[in-house]
Design an enzyme around this catalytic site. Structure first.
Site, PDB file in Angstrom:
ATOM      1  N   HIS B 166      -3.263  -4.892  -2.393  1.00  0.00           N
ATOM      2  CA  HIS B 166      -4.625  -5.146  -2.103  1.00  0.00           C
ATOM      3  C   HIS B 166      -4.562  -6.813  -1.907  1.00  0.00           C
ATOM      4  O   HIS B 166      -4.196  -7.441  -3.037  1.00  0.00           O
ATOM      5  CB  HIS B 166      -5.658  -4.847  -3.071  1.00  0.00           C
ATOM      6  CG  HIS B 166      -6.833  -4.837  -2.449  1.00  0.00           C
ATOM      7  ND1 HIS B 166      -7.860  -3.866  -2.217  1.00  0.00           N
ATOM      8  CD2 HIS B 166      -7.747  -6.043  -1.956  1.00  0.00           C
ATOM      9  CE1 HIS B 166      -8.860  -4.146  -1.726  1.00  0.00           C
ATOM     10  NE2 HIS B 166      -9.062  -5.422  -1.598  1.00  0.00           N
ATOM     11  N   HIS B 168      -5.097 -10.511  -2.550  1.00  0.00           N
ATOM     12  CA  HIS B 168      -5.795 -11.291  -3.316  1.00  0.00           C
ATOM     13  C   HIS B 168      -4.890 -12.583  -3.569  1.00  0.00           C
ATOM     14  O   HIS B 168      -3.824 -12.897  -3.211  1.00  0.00           O
ATOM     15  CB  HIS B 168      -5.898 -10.508  -4.827  1.00  0.00           C
ATOM     16  CG  HIS B 168      -4.563 -10.295  -5.477  1.00  0.00           C
ATOM     17  ND1 HIS B 168      -3.835  -9.231  -4.832  1.00  0.00           N
ATOM     18  CD2 HIS B 168      -3.960 -10.731  -6.658  1.00  0.00           C
ATOM     19  CE1 HIS B 168      -2.679  -9.191  -5.625  1.00  0.00           C
ATOM     20  NE2 HIS B 168      -2.834 -10.041  -6.717  1.00  0.00           N
TER      21      HIS B 168
END
Lengths: 347, 347
Positions: B166, B168
């Site tokens: 994800h 980030h």
């Protein structure tokens, strides 16, 4: 000829290796270079014509150069990162930037005629021959005025940068003293100025006394996990006598160094299930005459973690294993499980 | 608390991250940690309870903290490499060795509620929000006396050290000024003393004049491949105005920085088929008052090569692509192919 370039701000040098250059599109992810299998391996016995002509070999008496019959074989690297070495490096400017011609040497030391043996699986006797070859090649080049530093390295496993599986080491001769050495040279001088002794001798006596970071030792060498290990299972082999130069080992010290190196690579291989690793020898610069402060050693770094954005951006490594735990683990690897083919055993 | 340790010889610091420590046997090769899929991803929208409570978020008006409704979300790292930050670092000795408590901060900036978008695929508008969050978190910590340096980094792809897919970024606050920054700070001071100007401003004008290493530019930023690039396709984003501090950008400059970053990551993604990469921001140390010489910038390093024995043993990187060829290739990536979902196109 390869070109060295200096960063305008940090004065950090990099080598732009034009002899090894690739087309930019070849970096696209799909285009990984496959590792050749034994059948097409240029380092296997019987494939001597696939390399440049050998510059040295330990051979069966009567066998011809560049034919079978060798135990250790040294050839020039087909795609040298540095070279040639018969001219002085030329420093020049490109606008505000400094460059230097990438003169030097880049040789491959093939450790065994057999493709399958990795370094950890060589016999102690074969390892001693490899160490002798390291020293002989070092001696062959050390008077070359174009070369300012010589480094022996070993990459094991694809993830550690080995492009050929067949066990081999490499000897580099380069036209400058690199930053990693300058830091150690400056550090040993600073330590002597502040404390009146050799920093590595202090490490030796501290580690022998504390014992918690010791992996193994023999009459001439201590193997330990450094207090400020940069990566999990970083280890070093340190001579027990103060000496600036790897290449000045006696024949007996060479045998004990080979024993220590064989023992360490076997513990790493057995204890960690054949991980990729790199090792290299740090010795005094070839032409330095003021190296009384220095103390040569070998450093081994298993490739068990990735230097990511934090490490690249700071130079500060984050190590997720303590050297004390790593040393305890490597000490416990069964001393009898080191010979080739023995099964991994951990106490 | 994590411990910083200093090498006795080189004075190089390392962080022993006990909060992230693993059992030695977990380093054995078989034990790779799998990357969680979206269903169990702690950074996905709806999974807010899987992270520590958020310290900041850009939210739909009326949405509650730690529930859906956010566009950018900042949480403490569950396994911090540094922390806590409410006490001063303590320096002490273990025998001859120096240590420091690893105080600091370690936050995660989740760039998007969507698991699938990588940084290159975020819209320019979303990237601008991420940049604004970088600056706001920097501002939130910069007066903390325990923190001496703050670094924003992004790891993309497993091979570049991203443990979660994800998208980030991470913000680190650490109790010392790291060596990579010291080298740049010393370098800019030396350059001004010798040449009477800013080294980065000289790079800016040289690259704008020469053009061969320029990748892209907008009103406020130049994107280029550094003359002494350490790795294939190393690139940097440099402000066109002289400024020591990332966090002092105006709102308009933040938007143009986001545009430059979006453009660069999209060119890398499209041109090189989504390679792993790391980027980080180098800005002046938090509490320095004498930083007139410094010039902040972003550095991006695609992971297309391996630092092997030679690079580890010398600190001298061997780069098998010229920055001129890399810049030419990235310039030619179709400017219209940058938006999410467009097909890779290379002229």
């Amino acid at each position: 000829m390869p070109q060295l370039r200096q960063d305008l701000v940090t004065q950090r040098w990099v080598a732009i290796a034009t002899e090894r250059a690739k087309r930019p599109s070849s970096f696209s992810r799909a285009a990984a270079v496959p590792v050749p299998p034994a059948a097409t391996c240029p380092f296997c016995v019987g494939h001597e014509s696939m390399t440049p002509p050998e510059v040295m070999a330990y051979r069966t008496p009567g066998s011809e150069p560049n034919t079978p019959g060798w135990e250790v074989r040294v050839v020039p690297n087909l795609y040298p990162a540095f070279g040639p070495a018969d001219i002085e490096p030329i420093v020049s400017k490109e606008g505000p930037y400094e460059t230097m011609t990438g003169v030097g040497i880049h040789e491959v030391l093939i450790s065994s005629p057999s493709h399958a043996d990795d370094f950890a699986q060589l016999s102690a006797g074969q390892t001693a021959k490899v160490v002798r070859a390291f020293v002989e090649r070092y001696e062959a080049h050390r008077s070359n005025p174009a070369i300012r530093y010589m480094l022996i390295i070993n990459n094991h496993g694809k993830e550690a940068g080995a492009s050929l599986e067949h066990p081999h080491s490499q000897l580099f001769g380069i036209p400058l003293v690199p930053s990693a050495l300058r830091e150690e040279l400056d550090g040993t001088r600073r330590y002597r100025a502040e404390h009146g002794g050799c920093a590595y001798c202090e490490i030796l006596s501290t580690e022998q006394k504390e014992k918690v970071r010791v992996v193994a030792e023999n009459d001439d060498f201590l193997t330990y996990a450094p207090f400020a290990s940069r990566t999990p299972f970083e280890t070093a082999i340190l001579p027990k006598w103060h000496s600036a130069r790897f290449e000045e080992m006696s024949a007996g010290q060479q045998v004990n160094f080979a024993r220590a190196l064989h023992d360490l690579t076997a513990r790493i291989h057995t204890g960690l299930n054949d991980p990729p690793y790199n090792f290299y020898v740090h010795t005094a610069p070839v032409h330095s005459t003021d190296d009384v402060d220095y103390h040569w050693h070998l450093e081994l770094l298993p490739k068990l973690s990735i230097a990511a954005g934090f490490e690249l951006g700071t130079g500060l490594m984050i190590n997720v294993a303590t050297p004390e735990a790593a040393a305890e683990y490597l000490r416990a690897v069964d001393d009898n499980a080191h010979s080739a083919g023995a099964s991994p055993t951990v106490h």
